[in-house]
Motif scaffolding. Structure first.
Motif, PDB file in Angstrom:
ATOM      1  N   UNK A  84      18.177  32.874  15.540  1.00 63.89           N
ATOM      2  CA  UNK A  84      17.180  33.581  16.693  1.00 63.89           C
ATOM      3  C   UNK A  84      16.752  33.142  18.216  1.00 63.89           C
ATOM      4  N   UNK A  85      17.364  33.715  19.013  1.00 66.50           N
ATOM      5  CA  UNK A  85      17.644  33.179  20.051  1.00 66.50           C
ATOM      6  C   UNK A  85      15.986  32.473  20.652  1.00 66.50           C
ATOM      7  N   UNK A 129      12.186  43.105  14.978  1.00 65.61           N
ATOM      8  CA  UNK A 129      13.874  43.470  14.890  1.00 65.61           C
ATOM      9  C   UNK A 129      13.910  41.756  14.599  1.00 65.61           C
ATOM     10  N   UNK A 130      13.361  40.585  15.264  1.00 64.99           N
ATOM     11  CA  UNK A 130      13.561  39.519  14.857  1.00 64.99           C
ATOM     12  C   UNK A 130      13.369  38.393  13.413  1.00 64.99           C
ATOM     13  N   UNK A 133      14.459  40.714  11.263  1.00 63.36           N
ATOM     14  CA  UNK A 133      15.449  41.308  10.325  1.00 63.36           C
ATOM     15  C   UNK A 133      16.344  39.853  10.032  1.00 63.36           C
ATOM     16  N   UNK A 134      16.429  38.893  11.393  1.00 68.23           N
ATOM     17  CA  UNK A 134      17.484  37.338  11.142  1.00 68.23           C
ATOM     18  C   UNK A 134      16.191  36.559  10.151  1.00 68.23           C
ATOM     19  N   UNK A 171      14.047  49.645   9.075  1.00 70.33           N
ATOM     20  CA  UNK A 171      14.637  49.710  10.178  1.00 70.33           C
ATOM     21  C   UNK A 171      13.397  51.176  10.277  1.00 70.33           C
ATOM     22  N   UNK A 225      10.596  50.334  12.316  1.00 68.92           N
ATOM     23  CA  UNK A 225      10.886  50.298  13.808  1.00 68.92           C
ATOM     24  C   UNK A 225      10.769  51.795  14.782  1.00 68.92           C
ATOM     25  N   UNK A 226      11.678  52.199  14.045  1.00 65.07           N
ATOM     26  CA  UNK A 226      12.175  53.873  15.108  1.00 65.07           C
ATOM     27  C   UNK A 226      10.439  54.014  14.945  1.00 65.07           C
ATOM     28  N   UNK A 235       8.505  51.772  17.773  1.00 62.04           N
ATOM     29  CA  UNK A 235       8.887  52.086  18.927  1.00 62.04           C
ATOM     30  C   UNK A 235       8.749  53.551  19.616  1.00 62.04           C
ATOM     31  N   UNK A 275       7.878  41.678  25.104  1.00 58.00           N
ATOM     32  CA  UNK A 275       9.253  41.869  24.959  1.00 58.00           C
ATOM     33  C   UNK A 275       9.878  42.853  24.090  1.00 58.00           C
ATOM     34  N   UNK A 276       9.877  43.115  22.742  1.00 60.22           N
ATOM     35  CA  UNK A 276       9.993  43.854  22.224  1.00 60.22           C
ATOM     36  C   UNK A 276       9.196  45.119  22.837  1.00 60.22           C
TER      37      UNK A 276
END
Lengths: 479, 307
Positions: B119-120, B148-149, B151-152, B184, B187-188, B191, B214-215
């Motif tokens: 993860x960044x 989303x993160x 998921x990592x 997923x 997430x949709x 969003x 940010x997301x």
């Protein structure tokens, strides 16, 4: 008949085990089959991914030169409908910029850790005491003067790191002011190594360290919940439970928390054992502690333990101890037992802002002395005597919010050399934690000595300022 | 009297065999997670192959889970410890790991599962000096509030489970894929639902919402805390109120582990809507799973905009 019965039983057991293994074998076969299928699936996935990589390589070679081609392989772009993952080959300069910005952040984080990777964690703790005491040291028995007093009690350098995959090491070096001369006095308070991977839930600690006894004896001054160490720990143990020795700790392999610690050392607290010319095992200190813990509710906790210390033959520890009547005592055997009990309210939701602790410890001392009424060695009037004495402390700490904590402390002490010499002390304190690393504490203490002590009652006000720079973490013992 | 030694021998043999035979019926993988969101993910991927305990119950501060000795036996027997990473658990995990006497889950061992791998981080501080408060040297650790993160994190947990128990890979793969498909889809949904949040300015008590903002395109305006871990001064509150009014900040987020008084005052002074949002499952009612928690957060945020 017995042999037959044994044979039958073993045959049955053999059959049972065999059946179990047969079941296992068929299960294993199933698993191998599933694994083979999984490997085949993976193989085809890898093949399709390889194709995709090849096509991406082709696309990238055709596209314009990138501003920064260094992208660490550790950064995983998560797949998701929201993630801005462009279709293969359609990466725009904007998106590349975004990726680079993220990569730079990771590099930034790594930069911070890499140079220090081989350095130990280093921190410094400073502690200054500003105080006013109504009577001088001759009347209070304290090593600090009466009236106004400013005392740099500690300047403590803490260093800690892993030694290797099997041990960690740490050192605490204190440059406190000498209570009498005021000169800086450099002392290695602790320097020890502790194993991290011994089997059977064991850890071994060796070197100079604060041996486990009770609850507050092995805590450094600046981490105490009050300004001064409780009287009973100061008198019976000699302040911090410093020892040069080894300690083994065993976490019982059961579902409930029970920990047992045992150790031996050349000394335990202050003063040191006199070295002597030859010492057998009886001159060493042996100590131990058994502790357990209960969750009464998710927010209320109880922790309790028993501790013991024995030095079967002390070699005149502390020298000739002069008594108020002029006689002397020489310590010949040191025995100490303790019980501790803490009740805590630590609300799960807002424990950073509210908490309550009621901590108690009672110690029983049973030392044996050689008494010399005329204080002239070998004059023939010496006799052996045992003194049993008790001391305890009890404190309350109530955290009002993140910054403010208030509390009370009660001390009771029977002199371990003369149990009729009694001291009572009552303290109230208010702690203001400006931040986690900067704390002020105001404390008022009234001390009551009885007539036998030859000391006089006194009042004292302390303002303690503690600060920390650099690395600072709370270990298990300081929780 | 003579019979006793023989009976004793039988008992010893049978008990001994019971111990030997028992492991053949494969005990579950013992997983301890620091926080409840990770526990939920492990349950979803591991299914009935895992036994999961979370140190936090959901209502705690992620940086201040109380170090209870009752955690020690749990961690002592754990096969895996699953953590957020980025120093999120620095206040309690290192000491608990030391006390656990479990070499399998120490840092660097396969049993130490740091979900932040890959993860960044955002907000990596330029300086870790304490004048900046209780900063996290590796960056902000609250990435789990970005689904989303998360998921990592799921991939990291999956890899750890497969490494520990390769024979169960098929189960873990199918569980992971099913959960990812579900996530997923959510997430949709989020969003679409969060479209009105784009450009909406908000503050929170602690700096926990960087990844979320940010997301979903929100503007993270500031925090009630002066610096991470440092309570606000009257001057900071005054300045925050003035700037919030000028910049039309419309939402004040209070995490349940922080007191309501100051956020409520700021909300009253600025007219911004005060909402209480969980930072891990169980933080408020009806947020027992990660998906339920994200549902709650997105819906509450959108409602707060009044759109």
């Amino acid at each position: 008949m017995r042999i037959l019965a044994v044979l039958i039983l073993f045959s049955c057991l053999f059959l049972l085990i065999n059946t179990a293994f047969a079941d296992e074998m068929s299960e294993l076969k199933e698993q191998v089959k599933t694994l083979t299928q999984a490997v085949q699936g993976l193989k085809s996935t890898v093949e399709s991914q390889q194709k995709e990589i090849n096509s991406l390589k082709e696309t990238s070679s055709q596209s314009a030169a990138l501003p920064d081609k260094t992208v660490p392989s550790t950064v995983v772009a998560p797949a998701s409908p929201l993630a801005s993952t462009p279709p293969a080959g359609a990466a725009t300069q904007e998106q590349i910029k975004e990726v680079n910005a993220k990569v730079n952040k990771v590099i930034e984080a790594q930069k911070k850790s890499l140079p220090g990777e081989f350095n130990p964690a280093i921190g410094v703790v400073g502690e200054t005491l500003f105080s006013y005491r109504t009577r001088g040291s001759a009347a209070t028995g304290s090593d600090r003067p009466g009236g106004f007093d400013i005392f740099q009690r500690s300047v403590e350098l803490n260093v800690a790191a892993s030694v290797d995959p099997f041990a960690t090491g740490y050192a605490v070096i204190n440059a406190s002011a000498d209570p009498i001369t005021g000169e800086a006095n450099l002392e290695v308070e602790e320097a020890a190594a502790q194993t991290t991977s011994l089997p059977w839930n064991l850890t071994l600690k060796g070197g100079r360290f604060f041996g486990e006894f009770g609850r507050l004896a092995y805590i450094h001054d600046h981490e105490l919940p009050v300004v001064n160490r409780p009287l009973v720990l100061d008198r019976y143990i000699g302040g911090e439970s410093q020892t040069d020795g080894a300690q083994v700790s065993w976490l019982l392999p059961i579902e409930h928390y029970v920990n047992f610690t045992a150790g031996l050392g050349d000394k335990f607290g202050d003063p040191q054992n006199n070295p002597g010319v030859f010492r057998g095992g009886k001159e060493l200190n042996y100590f131990g502690r058994l502790s357990t813990y209960f969750d009464l509710t998710p927010d209320w906790q109880v922790e309790t333990g028993v501790s013991g210390l024995i030095d079967p033959r002390t070699v005149d520890r502390g020298g000739a101890l002069v008594q108020p009547d002029g006689s002397t005592l020489s310590e010949k055997e040191r025995r100490l037992a303790g019980m501790d009990f803490s009740l805590r309210y630590v609300p799960l939701r807002d424990n950073q802002f509210r908490s309550f602790t009621w901590g108690n410890e009672v110690l029983f001392s049973g030392n044996r002395y050689l008494s010399d009424p005329d204080a002239i060695p070998d004059s023939g009037d010496e006799f052996s005597k045992s003194v049993n004495s008790t001391g305890l402390y009890s404190y309350l700490a109530y955290k009002i919010d993140r910054e403010w904590t208030t509390g009370l402390l009660f001390d009771f002490l029977e002199n371990e050399q003369n149990m009729r010499d009694r001291t009572y002390a009552y303290s109230a304190y208010l702690t203001y934690a400006i931040s986690h690393w900067n704390q002020l504490r105001l404390q008022y203490t009234h001390t009551d000595h009885n007539a036998i002590s030859g000391l006089r009652d006194d009042d004292a006000v302390y303002l303690q300022w503690t600060w920390i720079i650099g690395s600072h973490s709370h270990g298990w013992q300081q929780r | 009297m003579k019979k006793h030694p023989l009976r004793l021998l039988f008992l010893v043999v049978i008990t001994g065999l019971a111990f030997v035979v028992q492991p053949a019926y494969a005990a579950k993988i013992k997983v301890v997670t620091t926080l409840t969101d990770l526990a939920d993910l492990v349950r979803n991927i591991g299914g009935d192959k895992v036994e999961v305990h979370s140190l936090a119950t959901g209502v705690e501060d992620t940086h201040g889970v109380p170090m209870k000795p009752s955690f020690v036996p749990l961690m002592n027997r754990a096969d895996l410890i699953v953590l957020v990473g980025f120093d999120c658990e620095h206040a309690f995990l290192p000491a608990l790991l030391e006390a656990s006497r479990n070499p399998r889950i120490q840092k660097g061992q396969p049993g130490y599962v740091d979900c932040s791998e890959g993860i960044a981080p955002v907000d990596v501080p330029r300086s870790t000096d304490h004048s900046e408060g209780d900063v996290h040297p590796y960056g902000n650790p609250h990435y789990m509030l970005d689904p989303v993160l998360a998921e990592t994190a799921i991939h990291n947990i999956y890899n750890a489970l497969v490494t520990f128990s390769p024979q169960d890979q098929a189960t873990f793969t199918s569980n992971r894929d099913a959960y990812l498909a579900k996530l997923d889809a959510k997430i949709s949904e989020w969003k679409a639902e969060a479209a009105p949040l784009k450009g909406v300015k908000f503050i929170s008590y602690h700096e926990e919402w960087n990844y979320f903002a940010e997301r979903f395109g929100m503007v993270y305006f500031g925090t009630v805390e002066l610096k991470p871990g440092i309570d606000p001064t009257p001057r900071h509150i005054e300045e925050l109120i003035t700037s919030m009014k000028a910049e039309h900040v419309s939402i004040v987020v209070r995490e349940p582990q922080f007191p309501e008084k100051v956020p409520a005052f700021i909300s009253e002074q600025t007219g911004a809507k005060l909402v209480t949002l969980p930072i891990m499952p169980g933080g408020v009612a009806h947020t027992d799973t990660y998906i339920e928690m994200m549902d709650y957060i997105v819906t509450t945020m959108v409602r707060a905009t009044g759109k």
